[in-house]
Write an enzyme that holds these catalytic residues in place. Structure first.
Site, PDB file in Angstrom:
ATOM      1  N   ASP A  19      67.635  42.366  36.418  1.00  0.00           N
ATOM      2  CA  ASP A  19      68.186  41.187  36.700  1.00  0.00           C
ATOM      3  C   ASP A  19      69.426  40.946  36.072  1.00  0.00           C
ATOM      4  O   ASP A  19      69.615  40.953  34.784  1.00  0.00           O
ATOM      5  CB  ASP A  19      66.989  39.978  36.225  1.00  0.00           C
ATOM      6  CG  ASP A  19      67.268  38.442  36.557  1.00  0.00           C
ATOM      7  OD1 ASP A  19      68.423  38.337  36.980  1.00  0.00           O
ATOM      8  OD2 ASP A  19      66.566  37.695  36.294  1.00  0.00           O
ATOM      9  N   ILE A  20      70.493  40.547  36.655  1.00  0.00           N
ATOM     10  CA  ILE A  20      71.677  40.306  36.057  1.00  0.00           C
ATOM     11  C   ILE A  20      72.011  39.147  35.292  1.00  0.00           C
ATOM     12  O   ILE A  20      72.690  39.096  34.265  1.00  0.00           O
ATOM     13  CB  ILE A  20      72.854  40.235  37.454  1.00  0.00           C
ATOM     14  CG1 ILE A  20      74.163  40.728  36.876  1.00  0.00           C
ATOM     15  CG2 ILE A  20      72.828  39.176  38.147  1.00  0.00           C
ATOM     16  CD1 ILE A  20      75.158  40.871  37.932  1.00  0.00           C
TER      17      ILE A  20
ATOM     18  N   ASN B 256      78.971  32.249  47.895  1.00  0.00           N
ATOM     19  CA  ASN B 256      79.573  31.869  49.167  1.00  0.00           C
ATOM     20  C   ASN B 256      80.742  31.175  49.163  1.00  0.00           C
ATOM     21  O   ASN B 256      81.082  30.655  47.929  1.00  0.00           O
ATOM     22  CB  ASN B 256      78.209  31.141  49.896  1.00  0.00           C
ATOM     23  CG  ASN B 256      78.003  30.026  49.288  1.00  0.00           C
ATOM     24  OD1 ASN B 256      78.728  29.081  49.168  1.00  0.00           O
ATOM     25  ND2 ASN B 256      76.560  29.938  48.950  1.00  0.00           N
TER      26      ASN B 256
ATOM     27  N   GLY C 151      69.154  34.034  46.651  1.00  0.00           N
ATOM     28  CA  GLY C 151      69.543  35.343  46.078  1.00  0.00           C
ATOM     29  C   GLY C 151      70.069  35.236  44.608  1.00  0.00           C
ATOM     30  O   GLY C 151      69.640  34.532  43.703  1.00  0.00           O
ATOM     31  N   VAL C 152      70.965  36.035  44.390  1.00  0.00           N
ATOM     32  CA  VAL C 152      71.454  36.344  43.080  1.00  0.00           C
ATOM     33  C   VAL C 152      72.247  35.075  42.572  1.00  0.00           C
ATOM     34  O   VAL C 152      72.280  34.821  41.479  1.00  0.00           O
ATOM     35  CB  VAL C 152      72.433  37.638  43.058  1.00  0.00           C
ATOM     36  CG1 VAL C 152      73.740  37.686  43.786  1.00  0.00           C
ATOM     37  CG2 VAL C 152      72.634  38.256  41.633  1.00  0.00           C
ATOM     38  N   ASP C 153      72.958  34.309  43.602  1.00  0.00           N
ATOM     39  CA  ASP C 153      73.615  33.022  43.486  1.00  0.00           C
ATOM     40  C   ASP C 153      72.849  32.178  42.919  1.00  0.00           C
ATOM     41  O   ASP C 153      72.980  31.662  41.895  1.00  0.00           O
ATOM     42  CB  ASP C 153      74.291  32.741  44.729  1.00  0.00           C
ATOM     43  CG  ASP C 153      75.448  31.779  44.551  1.00  0.00           C
ATOM     44  OD1 ASP C 153      75.808  31.443  43.357  1.00  0.00           O
ATOM     45  OD2 ASP C 153      75.931  31.034  45.436  1.00  0.00           O
TER      46      ASP C 153
ATOM     47  N   SER D 152      77.051  41.480  49.154  1.00  0.00           N
ATOM     48  CA  SER D 152      76.892  41.525  50.289  1.00  0.00           C
ATOM     49  C   SER D 152      75.605  42.116  50.741  1.00  0.00           C
ATOM     50  O   SER D 152      75.429  42.187  52.146  1.00  0.00           O
ATOM     51  CB  SER D 152      78.122  42.116  51.104  1.00  0.00           C
ATOM     52  OG  SER D 152      79.198  41.034  51.011  1.00  0.00           O
TER      53      SER D 152
ATOM     54  N   VAL E 237      71.477  38.706  51.939  1.00  0.00           N
ATOM     55  CA  VAL E 237      71.331  37.875  53.054  1.00  0.00           C
ATOM     56  C   VAL E 237      72.566  38.264  54.016  1.00  0.00           C
ATOM     57  O   VAL E 237      72.510  38.267  55.131  1.00  0.00           O
ATOM     58  CB  VAL E 237      71.599  36.651  52.623  1.00  0.00           C
ATOM     59  CG1 VAL E 237      71.666  35.597  53.885  1.00  0.00           C
ATOM     60  CG2 VAL E 237      70.248  36.061  51.919  1.00  0.00           C
ATOM     61  N   TYR E 238      73.818  38.878  53.339  1.00  0.00           N
ATOM     62  CA  TYR E 238      74.901  39.101  54.075  1.00  0.00           C
ATOM     63  C   TYR E 238      74.756  40.512  54.892  1.00  0.00           C
ATOM     64  O   TYR E 238      75.610  40.979  55.490  1.00  0.00           O
ATOM     65  CB  TYR E 238      75.867  39.057  53.280  1.00  0.00           C
ATOM     66  CG  TYR E 238      76.537  37.650  52.793  1.00  0.00           C
ATOM     67  CD1 TYR E 238      75.862  36.362  53.538  1.00  0.00           C
ATOM     68  CD2 TYR E 238      77.713  37.441  52.157  1.00  0.00           C
ATOM     69  CE1 TYR E 238      76.512  35.378  53.274  1.00  0.00           C
ATOM     70  CE2 TYR E 238      78.403  36.013  52.046  1.00  0.00           C
ATOM     71  CZ  TYR E 238      77.503  35.086  52.461  1.00  0.00           C
ATOM     72  OH  TYR E 238      77.746  33.774  52.260  1.00  0.00           O
TER      73      TYR E 238
END
Ligand code: ADP
Length: 171
Positions: free
Chosen positions: A11-12, A25, A33-35, A118, A121-122
């Site tokens: 986990d970052i 975004n 997600g990570v955001d 990316s 989800v991207y």
């Protein structure tokens, strides 16, 4: 140079580094997600600051503090949404790594952690994204002598395998 790269599974938000990179975004107002994980771990002050920054175009990077994270800085970059590969997605993803590392250099960061920008989800294909991440990092490390460690944080076994394989090939 390979000794300046680390591939870890995890986990970052838990990384004990000077800066972590957020796959944000364009609004910089948080997301999934990570955001989402980074905003939850940093606390509400992060959103207050990113709201003031006022957005970020795809491929560029913006800096905020890390607040409750172990990392002092968060470098927010916006990856391209994968649309089949004919919309300069590869160039834009390369810009994300280049511009994030440039910001890190400006801040005097010695250790930095990246997520796989990316590829959630991207929908950017993981192998191609990994190759871009490692090649841009290699170019940067060839010129920069102060960055000690670039950590690639892989979220799951599959990503870890892809990164380790690419590391052997590219470095
Ligand atoms: P994007 O919109 O840029 O695709 P995502 O957050 O959907 O961003 O996914 C980017 C990558 O981050 C994906 O590979 C996903 O598995 C990974 N990821 C999600 N949560 C975390 C986390 N807490 N730490 C590290 N990587 C994460």
């Amino acid at each position: 140079m390979k000794d300046r790269i680390k591939i870890v599974e995890g986990d970052i938000t838990k990384q004990d580094v000077d800066a972590i990179v957020n796959a944000a975004n364009t609004s910089l107002l948080g997301g999934g997600g990570v955001d989402g994980a980074i905003h939850r771990a940093a606390g509400p002050e992060l959103l207050e600051e990113t709201r003031k920054i006022g957005g970020c175009p795809t491929g560029e990077a913006r800096v905020s503090k890390g607040y409750r994270l172990p990392a002092k800085w968060v470098i927010h970059t916006v990856g391209p949404v994968w649309g089949g590969g004919n919309r300069n997605e590869e160039g834009l993803l390369a810009n994300c790594y280049r511009n994030s590392l440039k910001e890190a250099e400006r801040l005097g960061v010695k250790t930095i952690a990246f997520p796989s920008i990316s590829t959630g989800v991207y929908r950017f294909p993981l192998e191609r994204a990994t190759e871009i991440a490692l090649k841009e990092t290699k170019k940067f490390l060839e010129k920069n002598k102060t960055m000690e460690t670039v950590v690639f944080v892989c979220f799951g076994q599959e990503a870890t395998k892809v990164y380790k394989e690419a590391l052997g090939r590219i470095f």
